[in-house]
Design an enzyme around this catalytic site. Sequence first.
Site, PDB file in Angstrom:
ATOM      1  N   ARG A  25       0.686  -1.391  -0.127  1.00 30.96           N
ATOM      2  CA  ARG A  25      -0.083  -0.003  -0.053  1.00 30.96           C
ATOM      3  C   ARG A  25       0.695   1.206  -0.003  1.00 30.96           C
ATOM      4  O   ARG A  25       0.581   2.247   0.451  1.00 30.96           O
ATOM      5  CB  ARG A  25      -0.936  -0.122   0.910  1.00 30.96           C
ATOM      6  CG  ARG A  25      -2.313  -0.943   1.060  1.00 30.96           C
ATOM      7  CD  ARG A  25      -3.213  -0.436   0.351  1.00 30.96           C
ATOM      8  NE  ARG A  25      -4.381  -1.489  -0.078  1.00 30.96           N
ATOM      9  CZ  ARG A  25      -5.315  -1.566   0.973  1.00 30.96           C
ATOM     10  NH1 ARG A  25      -5.715  -0.646   1.814  1.00 30.96           N
ATOM     11  NH2 ARG A  25      -6.300  -2.691   0.669  1.00 30.96           N
ATOM     12  N   ARG A  29      -3.435   6.634   0.891  1.00 32.98           N
ATOM     13  CA  ARG A  29      -4.036   7.922   1.864  1.00 32.98           C
ATOM     14  C   ARG A  29      -3.081   8.513   2.899  1.00 32.98           C
ATOM     15  O   ARG A  29      -3.196   9.905   3.106  1.00 32.98           O
ATOM     16  CB  ARG A  29      -5.299   7.620   2.449  1.00 32.98           C
ATOM     17  CG  ARG A  29      -6.312   7.361   1.651  1.00 32.98           C
ATOM     18  CD  ARG A  29      -7.450   6.677   2.155  1.00 32.98           C
ATOM     19  NE  ARG A  29      -7.157   5.426   2.490  1.00 32.98           N
ATOM     20  CZ  ARG A  29      -8.007   4.403   2.999  1.00 32.98           C
ATOM     21  NH1 ARG A  29      -9.295   4.813   3.426  1.00 32.98           N
ATOM     22  NH2 ARG A  29      -7.634   3.038   3.332  1.00 32.98           N
ATOM     23  N   ARG A  38      -6.258  11.409  -5.862  1.00 32.16           N
ATOM     24  CA  ARG A  38      -7.442  10.689  -5.750  1.00 32.16           C
ATOM     25  C   ARG A  38      -8.697  11.678  -5.858  1.00 32.16           C
ATOM     26  O   ARG A  38      -9.834  11.250  -6.573  1.00 32.16           O
ATOM     27  CB  ARG A  38      -7.428   9.925  -4.550  1.00 32.16           C
ATOM     28  CG  ARG A  38      -8.517   9.015  -4.132  1.00 32.16           C
ATOM     29  CD  ARG A  38      -8.519   8.632  -2.771  1.00 32.16           C
ATOM     30  NE  ARG A  38      -9.464   7.698  -2.118  1.00 32.16           N
ATOM     31  CZ  ARG A  38     -10.685   7.914  -1.784  1.00 32.16           C
ATOM     32  NH1 ARG A  38     -10.938   9.332  -1.530  1.00 32.16           N
ATOM     33  NH2 ARG A  38     -11.483   7.041  -1.253  1.00 32.16           N
ATOM     34  N   ASP A  75      -6.827  -2.738  -7.586  1.00 33.05           N
ATOM     35  CA  ASP A  75      -7.375  -3.477  -6.389  1.00 33.05           C
ATOM     36  C   ASP A  75      -7.808  -4.724  -6.655  1.00 33.05           C
ATOM     37  O   ASP A  75      -8.228  -5.077  -7.951  1.00 33.05           O
ATOM     38  CB  ASP A  75      -8.733  -2.732  -5.958  1.00 33.05           C
ATOM     39  CG  ASP A  75      -8.975  -3.186  -4.541  1.00 33.05           C
ATOM     40  OD1 ASP A  75      -8.257  -2.382  -3.295  1.00 33.05           O
ATOM     41  OD2 ASP A  75      -9.575  -3.917  -4.279  1.00 33.05           O
ATOM     42  N   TYR A 152     -14.976 -11.923  -0.276  1.00 31.98           N
ATOM     43  CA  TYR A 152     -15.498 -10.614  -0.570  1.00 31.98           C
ATOM     44  C   TYR A 152     -16.742 -11.004  -1.593  1.00 31.98           C
ATOM     45  O   TYR A 152     -17.949 -10.390  -1.233  1.00 31.98           O
ATOM     46  CB  TYR A 152     -14.716  -9.682  -1.154  1.00 31.98           C
ATOM     47  CG  TYR A 152     -13.558  -9.036  -0.234  1.00 31.98           C
ATOM     48  CD1 TYR A 152     -14.076  -7.916   0.496  1.00 31.98           C
ATOM     49  CD2 TYR A 152     -12.202  -9.691  -0.233  1.00 31.98           C
ATOM     50  CE1 TYR A 152     -12.927  -7.460   1.529  1.00 31.98           C
ATOM     51  CE2 TYR A 152     -11.413  -9.231   0.830  1.00 31.98           C
ATOM     52  CZ  TYR A 152     -11.776  -8.373   1.619  1.00 31.98           C
ATOM     53  OH  TYR A 152     -10.988  -7.795   2.662  1.00 31.98           O
TER      54      TYR A 152
END
Length: 344
Positions: A25, A29, A38, A75, A152
């Site tokens: 990652r 952020r 973003r 992703d 998921y």
Amino acid sequence: MAETKKLLRALAGEVQDVPPIWMMRQAGRYLPEYRATRAQAGDFLSLCYNPELAAEVTLQPIRRYGFDAAILFADILLVPQALGADLWFVTGEGPRLSTITQQAEFDALKPVDAIHETLSPVYETVRILSRELPSETTLIGFAGAPWTVATYMIAGRGTPDQGPAHALREGDTGLFEALLDRITAATIEYLSAQIDAGAEVVKIFDSWAGSLRGEAFRKYAVEPCRVITQAIKERHPGIPVIGFPREAGDGYIGFASLTGVDCVALDNSVSPEWAAEKVQIDGCVQGNLASSHMVTGGQALVDETRRIVEAFSKGPHIFNLGHGITPDADPDNVQLMIDTVRGG
Ligand SMILES: Cc1c2[nH]c(c1CCC(=O)O)Cc1[nH]c(c(CCC(=O)O)c1C)Cc1[nH]c(c(CCC(=O)O)c1C)Cc1[nH]c(c(C)c1CCC(=O)O)C2
């Protein structure tokens, strides 16, 4: 040709005084420049499907820190979307998907060869990156492992214990295995297309492998990873594969030989001394600093970084975190980790 890139040398088994380093990652952020790009893209999925901007955020941590590898910005949940699942992200909560718990929902999924229609912007991102990355930086492509992606798709969201996926695995094994097979086949095509576009290494993220034990771990974590790795090796000889069966515990032992991966990525629930003895004897390992040090910093970060470098110093090693860096991390702590690895 002898490898010149540090990361590829580690994957080929070379023991280096200073290990190559990158971070799960690393585009994320915690970086103000990521948050700005973003915002420009609008939302996370628009960023994933915008090749220029996705390449830009991939390059940001390379420019700031000079990591030895860049990981494609995308992703693991783009594959379910490409297979026809609805996918959206709820701010502050995480991903949401349409669920697969009934045969009819599985039957409505698209065939594997339809995935490129949705995923072609990702391949374009890879092409841009392979032109723009510095010559010493290795480009890593990736996908989720079938079990993790299935958790998921079945639950429609992240779950603390993967309960819905375990329920389907036990309640309708045929449907569960059909879903895993579809994801496995799609993953082979997806990774293969990333390699055709310029990815030099691929990583398979099995973030929820730790909730599979015993025979279930062998059938649903080891076996799909073996099938994918074998197909990649047949189609793309020489492309290294990194496997990440997160929180596998004892399941890390022998994982490389059972699956054929060139490197096993380790989470920080195992000690580097244990892993050096039990896992690194089979080849390259990656890891495994706790990502919380990127929040807390200080002498503990330095001490733990040195301990990991030292523990893995006798075999091939890629320095990394044990899991992704979190949004509350301090970018200065990342620099401190890199300086400690490279400067001793
Ligand atoms: C389980 C999983 C996912 N995605 C991924 C995994 C496996 C690794 C792991 O266990 O973390 C993998 C992933 N996700 C992302 C990357 C890009 C490359 C990189 O590592 O820098 C990679 C390799 C970007 C991302 N994927 C996501 C973000 C944050 C989205 C944002 O900008 O708001 C990023 C940068 C969103 C995402 N994506 C996913 C979740 C659960 C979430 C929400 C949680 C969160 O917000 O951190 C699914």
